[in-house]
Design a protein around this motif. Sequence first.
Motif, PDB file in Angstrom:
ATOM      1  N   ASP A 164       7.558  -4.980 -25.709  1.00 18.18           N
ATOM      2  CA  ASP A 164       7.263  -6.197 -25.173  1.00 18.18           C
ATOM      3  C   ASP A 164       8.072  -6.442 -24.141  1.00 18.18           C
ATOM      4  O   ASP A 164       9.165  -6.497 -24.110  1.00 18.18           O
ATOM      5  CB  ASP A 164       7.639  -7.325 -26.191  1.00 18.18           C
ATOM      6  CG  ASP A 164       7.102  -8.689 -25.719  1.00 18.18           C
ATOM      7  OD1 ASP A 164       6.866  -8.951 -24.554  1.00 18.18           O
ATOM      8  OD2 ASP A 164       7.563  -9.713 -26.404  1.00 18.18           O
ATOM      9  N   LYS A 193       2.892  -4.555 -24.647  1.00 18.83           N
ATOM     10  CA  LYS A 193       2.411  -5.777 -24.578  1.00 18.83           C
ATOM     11  C   LYS A 193       2.931  -6.468 -23.064  1.00 18.83           C
ATOM     12  O   LYS A 193       4.215  -6.430 -22.779  1.00 18.83           O
ATOM     13  CB  LYS A 193       2.946  -6.960 -25.489  1.00 18.83           C
ATOM     14  CG  LYS A 193       2.205  -8.262 -25.455  1.00 18.83           C
ATOM     15  CD  LYS A 193       2.569  -9.041 -26.500  1.00 18.83           C
ATOM     16  CE  LYS A 193       4.233  -9.622 -26.403  1.00 18.83           C
ATOM     17  NZ  LYS A 193       4.032 -10.757 -25.496  1.00 18.83           N
ATOM     18  N   VAL A 225      -1.783  -4.096 -23.927  1.00 19.33           N
ATOM     19  CA  VAL A 225      -2.339  -5.464 -24.338  1.00 19.33           C
ATOM     20  C   VAL A 225      -1.879  -6.718 -23.397  1.00 19.33           C
ATOM     21  O   VAL A 225      -0.581  -6.467 -23.053  1.00 19.33           O
ATOM     22  CB  VAL A 225      -1.984  -5.644 -25.712  1.00 19.33           C
ATOM     23  CG1 VAL A 225      -2.459  -6.958 -26.238  1.00 19.33           C
ATOM     24  CG2 VAL A 225      -2.170  -4.635 -26.659  1.00 19.33           C
ATOM     25  N   THR A 227      -1.654 -10.743 -22.819  1.00 15.74           N
ATOM     26  CA  THR A 227      -1.844 -11.921 -23.202  1.00 15.74           C
ATOM     27  C   THR A 227      -1.963 -13.089 -22.104  1.00 15.74           C
ATOM     28  O   THR A 227      -1.300 -12.988 -21.104  1.00 15.74           O
ATOM     29  CB  THR A 227      -0.533 -12.443 -24.038  1.00 15.74           C
ATOM     30  OG1 THR A 227       0.502 -12.284 -23.373  1.00 15.74           O
ATOM     31  CG2 THR A 227      -0.410 -11.321 -25.222  1.00 15.74           C
ATOM     32  N   SER A 233      -6.398 -13.018 -25.373  1.00 13.21           N
ATOM     33  CA  SER A 233      -5.880 -11.871 -25.003  1.00 13.21           C
ATOM     34  C   SER A 233      -6.979 -10.760 -24.851  1.00 13.21           C
ATOM     35  O   SER A 233      -8.129 -10.850 -25.266  1.00 13.21           O
ATOM     36  CB  SER A 233      -4.892 -11.339 -26.290  1.00 13.21           C
ATOM     37  OG  SER A 233      -5.726 -11.194 -27.574  1.00 13.21           O
ATOM     38  N   TRP A 263       2.510 -10.476 -31.249  1.00 12.59           N
ATOM     39  CA  TRP A 263       2.565  -9.107 -31.230  1.00 12.59           C
ATOM     40  C   TRP A 263       3.007  -8.436 -32.805  1.00 12.59           C
ATOM     41  O   TRP A 263       2.444  -7.431 -33.270  1.00 12.59           O
ATOM     42  CB  TRP A 263       3.825  -8.630 -30.316  1.00 12.59           C
ATOM     43  CG  TRP A 263       3.855  -7.291 -29.874  1.00 12.59           C
ATOM     44  CD1 TRP A 263       4.820  -6.368 -30.106  1.00 12.59           C
ATOM     45  CD2 TRP A 263       3.017  -6.457 -29.426  1.00 12.59           C
ATOM     46  NE1 TRP A 263       4.668  -5.258 -29.692  1.00 12.59           N
ATOM     47  CE2 TRP A 263       3.552  -5.016 -29.410  1.00 12.59           C
ATOM     48  CE3 TRP A 263       1.509  -6.606 -28.899  1.00 12.59           C
ATOM     49  CZ2 TRP A 263       2.797  -4.041 -28.816  1.00 12.59           C
ATOM     50  CZ3 TRP A 263       0.839  -5.410 -28.564  1.00 12.59           C
ATOM     51  CH2 TRP A 263       1.406  -4.173 -28.444  1.00 12.59           C
TER      52      TRP A 263
END
Length: 332
Positions: A164, A193, A225, A227, A233, A263
Amino acid sequence: MSYVLVAGEALVDMVSQQPGVPLEQVVSFERCPGGAPANVAVGLARLGVPVRFVGVVGDDPFGRFLRGFLADNGVDVSGMRLTAEALTTLAFVANREGGERQFAFYRKPGADTLLRSEDLDAGTVRRAAVLHHGTVTLADEPGRSALLAALEEARAAGVTVSLDVNYRAALWGDPARALDEMRAAIDRADLVKVSREELALLAGRTGREGALRLLAAHRRVALLVVTEGADGSWAVGRDGQSAAAPTFAVEAVDTTGAGDAFWAALLWRLWEAATRQGVPVVEAARRMSPAELARALRFANAAGALAVRVRGAMTALPTRSEVETLVEAGSR
């Protein structure tokens, strides 16, 4: 499968009790357990995933509070060290109008910066199915070197690395160094992410063009990914699969930790798929069809939506049944 190993910061969020005003005007705060990696650890445990947390907190009331909270929520804290060298980091958080958050960190240094290589020993890393971390630990030594060494161990052992990006400008000082360190972390990650703003920062673009540019620059990443808060998302895979999912309409009280809830829930879906198929977690991500990926994103969006309904990050993390109930209700 074995366990998810989460490494990084656990800290105390002092969350404003006066929404919509800047920190300068806040009169009272609520003590809440937090720290992005620690939030993910608790989120995974509440969803039923075996998880170990490795990090450092102060040997002080706040540090003991954090260690006890994680343990009470089913996280293995045998690798969570108390130190007398520094105090537990505090993050003062105000939720401004429009959902924007303002942070002030008391961390000069904080105990979380004192992660050492012996905390992340090779055996602990190699036995994990997933190593999850953020980029905050990379801002200071000795934590930076300890985490980078663990990432190399993970790569050598075939452990899936989850990242992340979680950029916090106030903790870096030098934006150029922050970009270099974040890009180096992405180079070592399988699952990444980012927020819409972080994608723009890293790739110079938002949307699919930015995602493809980031994937082209970081060839190891199997799934990226993105967001986008109230806009939901979306994700793009190395093998070309892509999907998007809308968010759920809820009344937001505190958005702190929503991304961590998201997540943790997405990692749970990947963990569940990997366990069912008998493959590594990164391989389960590669195998997901666009439809399966969209369902996973929807599940994760529901977890994120549930997390914003109450004050605090870790305290708001949902259970699997709570997430499934919201997904079912939203599908009617």
